[in-house]
Design a protein around this motif. Sequence first.
Motif, PDB file in Angstrom:
ATOM      1  N   ILE A  20      82.034  57.161  72.425  1.00 16.63           N
ATOM      2  CA  ILE A  20      82.398  57.051  71.005  1.00 16.63           C
ATOM      3  C   ILE A  20      81.198  56.683  70.128  1.00 16.63           C
ATOM      4  O   ILE A  20      80.932  57.360  69.121  1.00 16.63           O
ATOM      5  N   PRO A  21      80.412  55.626  70.450  1.00 15.07           N
ATOM      6  CA  PRO A  21      79.248  55.341  69.605  1.00 15.07           C
ATOM      7  C   PRO A  21      78.201  56.459  69.641  1.00 15.07           C
ATOM      8  O   PRO A  21      77.562  56.737  68.613  1.00 15.07           O
ATOM      9  N   VAL A  22      78.038  57.115  70.798  1.00 12.73           N
ATOM     10  CA  VAL A  22      77.092  58.225  70.869  1.00 12.73           C
ATOM     11  C   VAL A  22      77.550  59.370  69.971  1.00 12.73           C
ATOM     12  O   VAL A  22      76.741  59.995  69.267  1.00 12.73           O
ATOM     13  N   ALA A  23      78.856  59.655  69.975  1.00 10.18           N
ATOM     14  CA  ALA A  23      79.390  60.713  69.117  1.00 10.18           C
ATOM     15  C   ALA A  23      79.191  60.376  67.641  1.00 10.18           C
ATOM     16  O   ALA A  23      78.837  61.247  66.824  1.00 10.18           O
ATOM     17  N   LEU A  24      79.414  59.102  67.282  1.00  9.39           N
ATOM     18  CA  LEU A  24      79.179  58.681  65.895  1.00  9.39           C
ATOM     19  C   LEU A  24      77.714  58.874  65.505  1.00  9.39           C
ATOM     20  O   LEU A  24      77.407  59.384  64.419  1.00  9.39           O
ATOM     21  N   LEU A  25      76.806  58.474  66.386  1.00  7.45           N
ATOM     22  CA  LEU A  25      75.380  58.626  66.109  1.00  7.45           C
ATOM     23  C   LEU A  25      75.003  60.102  65.996  1.00  7.45           C
ATOM     24  O   LEU A  25      74.161  60.473  65.168  1.00  7.45           O
ATOM     25  N   ALA A  26      75.633  60.951  66.803  1.00  4.17           N
ATOM     26  CA  ALA A  26      75.360  62.385  66.730  1.00  4.17           C
ATOM     27  C   ALA A  26      75.784  62.954  65.374  1.00  4.17           C
ATOM     28  O   ALA A  26      75.051  63.727  64.752  1.00  4.17           O
ATOM     29  N   LEU A  27      76.972  62.561  64.914  1.00  5.97           N
ATOM     30  CA  LEU A  27      77.452  63.041  63.611  1.00  5.97           C
ATOM     31  C   LEU A  27      76.551  62.552  62.477  1.00  5.97           C
ATOM     32  O   LEU A  27      76.227  63.304  61.553  1.00  5.97           O
ATOM     33  N   ILE A  28      76.144  61.284  62.563  1.00 12.93           N
ATOM     34  CA  ILE A  28      75.245  60.725  61.545  1.00 12.93           C
ATOM     35  C   ILE A  28      73.921  61.483  61.552  1.00 12.93           C
ATOM     36  O   ILE A  28      73.351  61.788  60.494  1.00 12.93           O
ATOM     37  N   SER A  29      73.433  61.809  62.746  1.00 13.32           N
ATOM     38  CA  SER A  29      72.154  62.522  62.842  1.00 13.32           C
ATOM     39  C   SER A  29      72.245  63.902  62.210  1.00 13.32           C
ATOM     40  O   SER A  29      71.302  64.354  61.547  1.00 13.32           O
ATOM     41  N   VAL A 301      72.947  48.470  58.010  1.00 10.98           N
ATOM     42  CA  VAL A 301      73.468  47.475  58.949  1.00 10.98           C
ATOM     43  C   VAL A 301      74.518  48.106  59.857  1.00 10.98           C
ATOM     44  O   VAL A 301      74.548  47.854  61.073  1.00 10.98           O
ATOM     45  N   ALA A 302      75.381  48.942  59.290  1.00 13.04           N
ATOM     46  CA  ALA A 302      76.420  49.597  60.091  1.00 13.04           C
ATOM     47  C   ALA A 302      75.799  50.463  61.192  1.00 13.04           C
ATOM     48  O   ALA A 302      76.256  50.439  62.344  1.00 13.04           O
ATOM     49  N   LEU A 303      74.766  51.217  60.843  1.00 13.00           N
ATOM     50  CA  LEU A 303      74.098  52.073  61.828  1.00 13.00           C
ATOM     51  C   LEU A 303      73.460  51.235  62.933  1.00 13.00           C
ATOM     52  O   LEU A 303      73.596  51.550  64.125  1.00 13.00           O
ATOM     53  N   ILE A 304      72.787  50.165  62.541  1.00 12.49           N
ATOM     54  CA  ILE A 304      72.137  49.303  63.530  1.00 12.49           C
ATOM     55  C   ILE A 304      73.175  48.639  64.444  1.00 12.49           C
ATOM     56  O   ILE A 304      72.952  48.504  65.655  1.00 12.49           O
ATOM     57  N   LEU A 305      74.332  48.276  63.884  1.00 18.37           N
ATOM     58  CA  LEU A 305      75.389  47.671  64.695  1.00 18.37           C
ATOM     59  C   LEU A 305      75.924  48.664  65.737  1.00 18.37           C
ATOM     60  O   LEU A 305      76.275  48.273  66.854  1.00 18.37           O
ATOM     61  N   ILE A 306      76.001  49.945  65.362  1.00 17.62           N
ATOM     62  CA  ILE A 306      76.446  50.960  66.338  1.00 17.62           C
ATOM     63  C   ILE A 306      75.463  51.021  67.502  1.00 17.62           C
ATOM     64  O   ILE A 306      75.856  51.070  68.671  1.00 17.62           O
ATOM     65  N   TYR A 307      74.154  50.995  67.170  1.00 12.17           N
ATOM     66  CA  TYR A 307      73.126  50.995  68.229  1.00 12.17           C
ATOM     67  C   TYR A 307      73.235  49.746  69.100  1.00 12.17           C
ATOM     68  O   TYR A 307      73.146  49.825  70.329  1.00 12.17           O
ATOM     69  N   LEU A 308      73.444  48.595  68.470  1.00  9.56           N
ATOM     70  CA  LEU A 308      73.547  47.346  69.228  1.00  9.56           C
ATOM     71  C   LEU A 308      74.768  47.374  70.149  1.00  9.56           C
ATOM     72  O   LEU A 308      74.703  46.923  71.302  1.00  9.56           O
ATOM     73  N   TYR A 309      75.878  47.910  69.661  1.00 13.45           N
ATOM     74  CA  TYR A 309      77.070  48.021  70.510  1.00 13.45           C
ATOM     75  C   TYR A 309      76.817  48.936  71.691  1.00 13.45           C
ATOM     76  O   TYR A 309      77.192  48.640  72.830  1.00 13.45           O
ATOM     77  N   LEU A 310      76.147  50.065  71.429  1.00 14.65           N
ATOM     78  CA  LEU A 310      75.826  51.004  72.511  1.00 14.65           C
ATOM     79  C   LEU A 310      74.943  50.346  73.556  1.00 14.65           C
ATOM     80  O   LEU A 310      75.151  50.513  74.758  1.00 14.65           O
TER      81      LEU A 310
END
Length: 310
Positions: A20-29, A301-310
């Motif tokens: 899920i976090p990887v998919a979110l990061l992919a969409l953001i990218s 901050v939201a983006l960095i939190l996704i990375y931290l969770y991953l």
Amino acid sequence: MAKVENKTSLIDRLAWNIIIPVALLALISLYCIYIAALGDPSHIGSPVKAVVMQALWYLISIVIVVIVMQFDADQLFKVAPIFFGIGIFLLIAVLFFYNRSVAADTGAKSWFKLGPVTFQPSEIMKPAFILMLARVVKDHNDKYGHTIKSDWLLLGKIVAWLAPVAILLKLQNDFGTMLVFIAIVGGVVLVSGISWKIIIPLYGIVIVGAIAVILMVVTPGGQAFLSHFFQAYQFERIKSWLNPSGDTSSGAYQLWQSMKAIGSGQLFGNGFGKASVYVPVRGSDMVFSIIGENFGFVGCVALILIYLYL
């Protein structure tokens, strides 16, 4: 009565807390690539084409992941030397068949061009290198266990496998990618079981060495010595990092513009697709500036939190 083997389905084996976090990061990218291409089509190309090509790489990656999941660790370790050998072959081949236009822009002979597709063989080498190191660590630990002497031997083996990759990257003049491989080695060493009696002094030496290099960069004598190991543009990058407002019209221009773009977003950003501050080659190392400009501090901050969770 025959025993029925209970096989877990592929869906059940998936780690959704990772997917899920990887998919979110992919969409953001994909969004960031589109906005970056809108503002810099000369370097990135058509926004739609850039997004489609990136999405195609994601689809290829998903297929590869599904295929790899059909094998267990022992099977992957058996083919690790083959993948590593293919990676070495590609790193050698790119020295002769590199993309001339990319080399003229970046100074690095590290890109292939096959029709409309360009790619770095080092990206293929990264997973092959990690897999090979995993096999080396497992085989060593199974055979020797952990003593100070055997841990030093393991460390030597890891460095030995890094050596040919580092030499080829040096010949390609791709210092940034070499740092990635060194970071990979650092991570593998941390999880390899090597004694902290070795790791702590070793990492201490690395940190002290990095600080010494930084201090030498800002002195004429130090620069003269380091010029035997580093190139002028690498000095400029370190100087820009130390003092981003020192030379905003030359070496630190890209960094300074990206900071301006991030700052312009303030707390909540300027909105979707807003890119009023020019950042050269924004779609590469400075793509984070799009998040800051469009979505502000909250989005960052939201983006960095996704990375931290991953």
